[in-house]
Motif scaffolding. Structure first.
Motif, short mmCIF file in Angstrom:
data_model
loop_
_atom_site.label_atom_id
_atom_site.label_comp_id
_atom_site.label_asym_id
_atom_site.label_seq_id
_atom_site.Cartn_x
_atom_site.Cartn_y
_atom_site.Cartn_z
N THR A 113 6.18 -14.88 48.66
CA THR A 113 5.55 -13.58 48.92
C THR A 113 4.65 -13.64 50.15
O THR A 113 4.66 -12.73 50.99
N MET A 114 3.88 -14.72 50.28
CA MET A 114 3.02 -14.85 51.45
C MET A 114 3.85 -15.01 52.73
O MET A 114 3.48 -14.46 53.78
N SER A 115 4.95 -15.75 52.66
CA SER A 115 5.80 -15.93 53.84
C SER A 115 6.38 -14.60 54.31
O SER A 115 6.42 -14.31 55.51
N PHE A 116 6.80 -13.78 53.35
CA PHE A 116 7.30 -12.45 53.71
C PHE A 116 6.23 -11.62 54.40
O PHE A 116 6.49 -10.93 55.40
N GLY A 117 5.01 -11.69 53.90
CA GLY A 117 3.92 -10.93 54.51
C GLY A 117 3.63 -11.35 55.93
O GLY A 117 3.40 -10.52 56.82
N ILE A 118 3.65 -12.67 56.20
CA ILE A 118 3.40 -13.15 57.56
C ILE A 118 4.49 -12.67 58.52
O ILE A 118 4.20 -12.23 59.64
N LEU A 119 5.74 -12.74 58.08
CA LEU A 119 6.84 -12.23 58.92
C LEU A 119 6.66 -10.75 59.21
O LEU A 119 6.89 -10.29 60.34
N LEU A 120 6.24 -10.01 58.21
CA LEU A 120 6.10 -8.56 58.36
C LEU A 120 5.01 -8.21 59.35
O LEU A 120 5.21 -7.42 60.28
N TRP A 121 3.82 -8.80 59.18
CA TRP A 121 2.72 -8.40 60.06
C TRP A 121 2.89 -8.93 61.48
O TRP A 121 2.51 -8.26 62.44
N SER A 122 3.47 -10.13 61.64
CA SER A 122 3.65 -10.64 63.00
C SER A 122 4.72 -9.85 63.76
O SER A 122 4.57 -9.56 64.96
N GLY A 123 5.80 -9.47 63.06
CA GLY A 123 6.84 -8.67 63.70
C GLY A 123 6.34 -7.30 64.11
O GLY A 123 6.63 -6.81 65.22
N ALA A 124 5.56 -6.67 63.23
CA ALA A 124 5.01 -5.35 63.56
C ALA A 124 4.01 -5.43 64.69
O ALA A 124 3.96 -4.56 65.57
N GLY A 125 3.18 -6.48 64.70
CA GLY A 125 2.20 -6.63 65.78
C GLY A 125 2.85 -6.83 67.12
O GLY A 125 2.43 -6.23 68.13
N LEU A 126 3.90 -7.65 67.17
CA LEU A 126 4.62 -7.87 68.43
C LEU A 126 5.29 -6.59 68.90
O LEU A 126 5.23 -6.23 70.09
N SER A 127 5.93 -5.86 67.99
CA SER A 127 6.61 -4.62 68.36
C SER A 127 5.64 -3.58 68.91
O SER A 127 5.98 -2.84 69.84
N SER A 128 4.43 -3.54 68.34
CA SER A 128 3.47 -2.52 68.77
C SER A 128 3.03 -2.69 70.22
O SER A 128 2.56 -1.75 70.85
N SER A 129 3.18 -3.92 70.77
CA SER A 129 2.74 -4.15 72.15
C SER A 129 3.69 -3.52 73.17
O SER A 129 3.37 -3.48 74.36
N PHE A 130 4.86 -3.04 72.73
CA PHE A 130 5.83 -2.45 73.66
C PHE A 130 5.93 -0.92 73.50
O PHE A 130 6.81 -0.30 74.09
N ILE A 131 5.07 -0.33 72.70
CA ILE A 131 5.15 1.11 72.44
C ILE A 131 4.60 1.89 73.64
O ILE A 131 3.50 1.60 74.15
N SER A 132 5.33 2.88 74.08
CA SER A 132 4.93 3.71 75.22
C SER A 132 3.76 4.62 74.84
O SER A 132 3.57 4.97 73.67
N SER A 133 3.00 5.02 75.84
CA SER A 133 1.85 5.91 75.60
C SER A 133 2.28 7.28 75.08
O SER A 133 1.47 8.02 74.53
N ARG A 134 3.56 7.63 75.22
CA ARG A 134 4.05 8.92 74.71
C ARG A 134 4.23 8.92 73.21
O ARG A 134 4.38 9.96 72.60
N TYR A 135 4.25 7.73 72.60
CA TYR A 135 4.53 7.64 71.15
C TYR A 135 3.33 7.04 70.42
O TYR A 135 3.42 5.99 69.80
#
Length: 511
Positions: A113-135
């Motif tokens: 369960t903890m491993s799944f959580g780490i994958l989830l938050w790290s993937g979301a954090g990395l993805s958020s760094s590429f979001i355009s200012s329009r979104y």
């Protein structure tokens, strides 16, 4: 009749010898008990070190946005009230998912369960760094997913430590574990501000974190065991005891008044730390502008030295405060059974005037504001390890994961889920009624902070009420029939003889 009954053995269960009962006149064989779960001492400390490292990264994620908040506001063109909503979305998703992870942590593999959580938050954090200012809405959504992943770790990790250590040793390990709340929070500010200064782009701060989290995931899988629940207390459930339903666990916790009042005290702490953690760097920056120490920022990247200063202050006061609080609790609870909630109450009641003075003195003298703010953070930090130890001492091990989840959920619903947004909203409302100047912007944010002083004083009162019920609830948690042995049957010598955290070879069960 009595003699006949003494000669007879009761029907053995499925594990009895050959499934048969010995005949009349034959003595019963000794009951077969499973070998106690054991782990070498060095393995337990290595596991604790890994969990502390992941806790550091977890709380860096909580506050890394606060360190670059001015840049985020400039890129996505959001007001104070909407900026506060960023943290509210993060905490809201965390609290909604915490009960789910608490349920899973009490019944299934905690490491998975903890491993799944780490994958989830790290993937979301990395993805958020590429979001355009329009979104901008997508950036808000990504913060919510990061909060969901964080819930898995914040809910489950303390229960794993509770099953690896016991008594004074557990208090010390929890103190080290909770040191990384303020340290991680402070490093979140520092990393965000430092990376922005070095690269000229705040998004790189979000891209560095997944690299550290990948290392954490590998260490978790390789080095952290998943001990039976209650292993440190040698409870019967660790050997396959009965399992209650989630509703029964919640009813039990609702009747545990030490848990209820301490949870409300933690809620007050979360309210104040959430508001301070999100808005204090900007408040201090605007104070510097008012004092003429720095020009206003109208275009990114915004240089905010107060993110570094506040982050460093949070780290320093956090380390000292957690150590002081844990050591005071360890020493005084031997002579004063109610020492732990009394320490929490006194520290919160002393925090209120410190926070008030830090706010009202900021327009007059910035140095005094920093001093009282640091003192308030020091007093707040005294409680982190102590409140965790209170929960582990008054709740039976079979539902500690659920208890952690409920405490997180209630604490965030009524605490830091709304406090950053509420503070920003009050500031925006006050500013709308005033002339548009940096002084009025500063005064609006200052006055919106004042509600925190009243909330933290209420938290002190909740811990005073916790002290009234603590001894009773501790005794109930250790009563036979609750899943733990009577406290008089468990001491450090017993634990050593059973091999738990000793140098004895570990069981063949893989972690």
């Amino acid at each position: 009749m009595a003699g006949g009954m003494s000669a007879e053995c009761p029907e053995p269960g499925p594990g009895g010898a050959q499934g048969q009962s010995p005949g009349p006149g034959r003595q019963c064989p000794p009951p077969i008990t499973p070998a106690p779960w054991s782990l070498p001492r060095w393995r337990a400390y290595v596991a604790a070190a890994v969990l502390c490292y992941i806790n550091l990264l977890n709380y860096m994620n909580w506050f890394i946005i606060a360190g670059v908040l001015l840049d985020v506001q400039e890129v996505f063109q959001i007001s104070d009230s909407h900026a506060g909503l960023l943290q509210t979305v993060f905490i809201g998703c965390l609290l909604l998912s915490a009960p789910v992870f608490g349920y899973l942590g009490d019944r299934y593999s905690r490491k998975t369960t903890m491993s799944f959580g780490i994958l989830l938050w790290s993937g979301a954090g990395l993805s958020s760094s590429f979001i355009s200012s329009r979104y901008s809405w997508l950036f808000f959504l990504s913060r919510g997913v990061v909060g969901t992943g964080s819930a898995s770790y914040a809910t489950i990790a303390p229960t794993v430590l509770g099953d690896l250590f016991v008594r004074d040793e557990r208090t010390r390990v929890l103190a080290v574990f909770y040191i990384f709340i303020p340290v991680g929070s402070g490093l979140g500010y520092v990393l965000g501000s430092a990376v922005t200064t070095l690269t000229g782009n705040w998004r790189w701060a979000l891209r560095i974190m997944p690299c550290l989290e990948a290392v954490a995931l590998i260490l978790l899988i390789l080095l952290v065991p998943d001990p039976p629940r209650g292993a440190a207390e040698t409870q019967r459930e660790a050997a396959g005891g009965s399992r209650s339903s989630w509703c029964e666990d919640v009813r039990y916790l609702g009747k545990n008044w030490s848990f209820v009042w301490s949870t409300l005290g933690v809620t007050a702490m979360a309210f104040v730390t959430g508001a301070l953690g999100f808005w204090a760097p900007k408040f201090l920056l605007e104070a510097r502008v008012v004092h003429g120490l720095q020009p206003p920022c109208f275009q990114e990247p915004c240089s905010n030295p107060d993110s570094l200063i506040f982050g460093s202050l949070t780290i320093m006061t956090g380390v000292i405060g957690v150590i002081l609080g844990a050591e005071a609790a360890r020493r005084y609870k031997k002579v004063i059974p109610r020492a732990e909630p009394l320490i929490c109450a006194s520290s919160l009641l002393a925090t209120a005037p410190c926070l008030y003075l830090a706010l009202v003195l900021a327009p007059t003298t910035l140095l005094a504001s920093y001093v009282f703010l640091g003192l308030g953070e020091l007093l707040l930090s005294c409680n982190w390890a102590v409140v965790a130890d209170i929960l582990l001492s008054v709740v039976v091990p079979r539902c500690r994961g659920t208890a952690e989840a409920l405490q997180i959920t209630v604490g965030h619903i009524l605490g830091d889920a709304g406090s950053p947004y509420l503070t920003g909203l009050i500031s925006s409302v006050l500013r709308a009624r005033r002339p548009d100047s940096y002084l009025q912007r500063f005064l609006s944010l200052q006055q919106s902070f004042l509600c925190c002083t009243f909330v933290i004083a209420l938290g002190g009162g909740c811990f005073l009420l916790t002290a009234l019920y603590l001894e009773r609830d501790e005794a109930r948690a250790w009563q036979p029939g609750t899943g733990t042995p009577d406290s008089k049957d468990v001491d450090s010598n017993d634990l050593e003889r059973q091999g738990l955290l000793s140098g004895a070879p570990a069981s063949t069960e893989e972690p």
